[in-house]
Each structure stands twice: as structure tokens, then as C-alpha cells.
Design an enzyme around this catalytic site. Sequence first.
Site, mmCIF file in Angstrom:
data_model
loop_
_atom_site.group_PDB
_atom_site.id
_atom_site.type_symbol
_atom_site.label_atom_id
_atom_site.label_comp_id
_atom_site.label_asym_id
_atom_site.label_seq_id
_atom_site.Cartn_x
_atom_site.Cartn_y
_atom_site.Cartn_z
ATOM 1 N N SER A 1 2.296 -18.468 -31.243
ATOM 2 C CA SER A 1 3.778 -19.068 -31.331
ATOM 3 C C SER A 1 4.260 -17.278 -31.056
ATOM 4 O O SER A 1 4.992 -17.309 -30.820
ATOM 5 C CB SER A 1 2.923 -19.902 -32.707
ATOM 6 O OG SER A 1 3.705 -20.937 -32.604
ATOM 7 N N ASP B 1 0.489 -28.734 -26.471
ATOM 8 C CA ASP B 1 1.163 -27.786 -27.153
ATOM 9 C C ASP B 1 2.317 -28.645 -28.083
ATOM 10 O O ASP B 1 3.498 -29.066 -27.527
ATOM 11 C CB ASP B 1 1.369 -26.659 -27.087
ATOM 12 C CG ASP B 1 1.343 -25.773 -28.354
ATOM 13 O OD1 ASP B 1 2.431 -26.277 -29.033
ATOM 14 O OD2 ASP B 1 1.460 -24.693 -28.120
ATOM 15 N N HIS C 1 -1.538 -26.475 -31.318
ATOM 16 C CA HIS C 1 -0.697 -25.048 -30.589
ATOM 17 C C HIS C 1 -2.009 -23.782 -31.263
ATOM 18 O O HIS C 1 -2.653 -24.140 -32.066
ATOM 19 C CB HIS C 1 -0.133 -25.430 -32.522
ATOM 20 C CG HIS C 1 1.281 -24.392 -32.341
ATOM 21 N ND1 HIS C 1 1.233 -24.529 -31.166
ATOM 22 C CD2 HIS C 1 1.823 -23.312 -32.995
ATOM 23 C CE1 HIS C 1 2.788 -22.980 -30.675
ATOM 24 N NE2 HIS C 1 2.643 -22.744 -32.204
#
Length: 555
Positions: free
Chosen positions: A269, A496, A524
Site C-alpha cells: 500500500s 483492490d 487490498h
Amino acid sequence: MPHFTRLNPRRSGQLPQPEPAGAVPVDGVRRARSLLRIPAAVVVATGLLLSACSSGGSGHPASASSPEAGASGGSSDTSSSSGAASSADLAPYYHQKLKWRSCGAAGFDCTTMKVPLDYAHPKAGGDLTLAVARKKAAGPGKRLGSLLVNPGGPGGSAIDYLQYAALGYPAAVTARYDMVAVDPRGVARSAPVECLTDKQMDTYTAVDTTPDDSAEITKLESADKNFAAGCEQHSAKLLDHVSTVDSARDMDVLRGILGDQQLNYVGKSYGTFLGATYAGLFPKRVGKLVLDGAMDPSVGALESSRAQAGGFEVAFDAFAKNCLQQASCPLGTTSVADAGKRLDALFKSLDGHPLPTGTSRKLTEALGTTGVIAAMYDQSAWPTLRGALAGAEKGDGDPLLKLSDSYYERDDSGKYSNLMYANAAVNCLDLPPALRSTADVERALPAFRKASPHFGTTLAWSSLVCGYWPVKATGHAARITAPGAGPILVVGTIRDPATPYAWAVSLADQLDSGHLLTYDGDGHTAYARGSDCIDTSVNAYLLEGKVPAKGTVCK
């Protein structure tokens, strides 16, 4: 939800009940950010005493590489123009001697390291102390050096995430790499940014982010101003020095201390932005970089928030389709469109009549929305969300409140980690604010609602806090090319919710040596989350330097 702006990296594995503050990383919803959450079972199994990382010292020497002069090396296209001092001024940091000590029964070691508060003026600004942890390579096989990990955020504790990575990453990788993590500056155990009391944070997270009139707009605006003022009051010295560029430079200091000629790294991320920034600053020091759930550094704050709103919409549609196949879906049994209407009806009901939770806190619309978004990060949390929605339908707001609390890292005693404070501090320094006033938000609302009919309004209003931030942004959106870097693996998940797949495509294209690996799935990030295909491809890269064939898609 909170009111920050940028991304949402979140969890890995089952959604646990809220752990003690600081136990895991997650990212914020209001502002479009998040992290990866560590499965509770993994945390319990490790038995780590990571509070030991709060202290350290010098002792056994470690070999170190010299810092690059100016610490640039291809940084002209990174998202910050901040400079660094000369190699001579930075050399003492690279040649630190660390004293490692056991900090748990599972083979983890902890220490601390020093870095300059201000890389441009290391002698004048003083030092920061950062917490570091590792788990040595388990063997057999030739050791490949250190593998740094970061779960995202910004604001997620890399040391907390290490507990998952060291025990949950494929054994073939942990056998040959020393697994290492440093809590970034401003985060958790590393000079944490502080802003509000826990009671003030309870109030802040419950503030309505879908205001219906001028009075509610004023209340939301006041909440964001108070949040920013609290950060200035409690952390003024830090706020100018917690950028992603600063943290990338810190990682290079750690690389040198560990004696690695190149940095090997897995970033999830927001951790992909940190890794890409490192590559832009130090391209010749790039070893194996895995950027999973990628951010696009060329995207500005406004476009980023809108894209994330769209990502959550896609994720909700996937959840709704799955829910409709269950025997007792609380969102009906007819269609995704009808499920969306039922969700909107719940949010509207919470707006006027917050639900009891069995505590002194009620489930407001903002907290309920955060709870729903929290479960979008991993499809393994969908059953939990179905149960929470069913509970809300029966007048019980507690299950959704627990989801919201897990998102904010609020424990059962009411204590928050500093996740959201660090999240805002880093984001507001990295990018100029897109929305500086309530008038700006109102102009942006139609585009946000188009991108996400169910979450767009919330994400638009949640972008305000950086407009009131006490220090100016030092970074800006820009492409990162990292000329001269070795192959970099970018992993993108098609559905995602927090980092849209298009961002992974863009980052892989920007990087001169970028290679894209696609996961056709939900949730995610992708590595070490259950896909044998993804894990096999990433392992081949980390262990043998092999990148997947162009166009590789895993399911």
C-alpha cells in the site's frame, strides 16, 4: 471516519477484534488510506515483547556502506525536493553500532537507531531515535541479506507487521532473509506524532462527514481545524520532518548499518510509495523491491481521493454480489443495486438516529460508514460485515462499531494508537492539499458522488484536514523513474478497494525497470494473502531475481 486524505492500505488475514493500541496497522478511511492488519492468531503465537524496542544502545559493530553524496542519485523525479547534507555529515549515522537484544520468545531481536531530524542540517537539528526489529533467517540455504518490510499507512507500524511477515511470509523467503522492520519516523515507537486525547479522538471519529446543512459543515470544519491545531500543539518540532522522503533516507541509513550493499524490500500500500521514493533517491542501491498494492506517485491529492472512492465502490459491489448468494444477506436478495439502496438507507437512518452499542458511545453515520469501509480491505472480513449489518438492522450498533474501532486502532479500554495522527502528518507534508475550504469540497462533490455513490460524499469531506495543516507541504505529485535501478516488481489487484489497479499499471510503466504482476481478485494487496500463483512469482523474484513474464495474471 477520520478526516485525512490519501490512501488506505489495510490488512492481511482474518479481521480480528480490536487489539491493544499499536498492535497492528490499518489505514484510515476518511482520508483514503490504510494498512495491513495482522491476524490476531499470529500476534498471539509470537509472544513478542516488542515494547523492548523502545530502548536500545550501541555495542557490537556492524559493517556499513557510505552514504551517497547529497543522498540523491536519481531523485529529481521523486515527490520532494528536500535535500540532504554531505556524506561526511551523514557518515556517523551510517556507521552506528547497534546492540541487538532478544525481545520475544520467537527469535525476534530489537534495537534502536539514530537519524537526523533534518537531513539538510543534521548537526543543527538534533536526532530522532527509531525503533528497529528483526528475525534472523531461519535457514537452510545461503543467506541473501536483509528484507525490510513496511505495511503502509502512512502511520502503520512496520514492527507490528513484522510479526506477521516473519511468520506468515512463505518459508522459502524467511529461511534466507533476515526479516527486518523499522517503525518510520513519527510512527508508533519512533518519535510518534501526537495530536488529541483519546476522548477527543472519540469525538472526532464520530463527526458527521456527510453534512446536510451549514451548521453541520461548520462543525466538521471546526473538528478538522482542532485536529490540526492539536498536532501542532503536541508535535510541532516533528511536523516538518516526517515526509516520505525523510523516511526513505532513514531506510538507507538502516541498510548501511546492516551492511547490505543494496536494499531488499517488500512494501504494501503506502509502503509502495515509500519504496518507489527510495528507488528514486537511490536507484543504484535498489536490490529486490516488491511494491504490492501500488500507489501512483504522479497522482495529486484530489485525483487520488476520487480514485479511492471509486475503489471502495468496486469493492462494495463485489461484497454485495457475494452477500446476495448467502442464505440471509442483510442487504436483500434481489440485486447489487438494491443492496446499495439498503446500505444508503442504513447510513441515512444512522445520520438521524445513531444506534446504541451497549457502551456510552453510539454508532453514528460516520462510524458506521467507517465500519463498512474497514471490511472492504479483505474478503475474509465479509462474513463479519454481514453479521454487523444484520446486527444494525436489529438495532444493535456494537458489531459495526467494533469494525470501525479496529480501523482506527482503538482498543477496548478506549486508547488509540497514533496511526491517524501519523497518517495525517505524512500525507499533509507529502502533497499540497487539494481541498482547502468547504467551498472547494462542495465544488468537488459531484465528481466524488459519480465515482462512488455510496462513499463519495464522505471521502470528499474527509479531505479537508490538510487544508488547515500548520506546515506547508514539501512534496508534490511527480513520476518516479529511478533510472539505473535493477528490476522492480509491482503487484496490483484488480478489485483492490484502497489502491486502484490502474495505479499499479501506472507505477510499473513509470519505473524504468518496473515489471507488473496482476492478481485478478478482491481485497487490498496480494502477496502472502493466499494466492499460490502470486506467492510463487514473488518468491522467484526475491530468491532468484526472476521477474514474471509480461502480462502475467494470477487468479
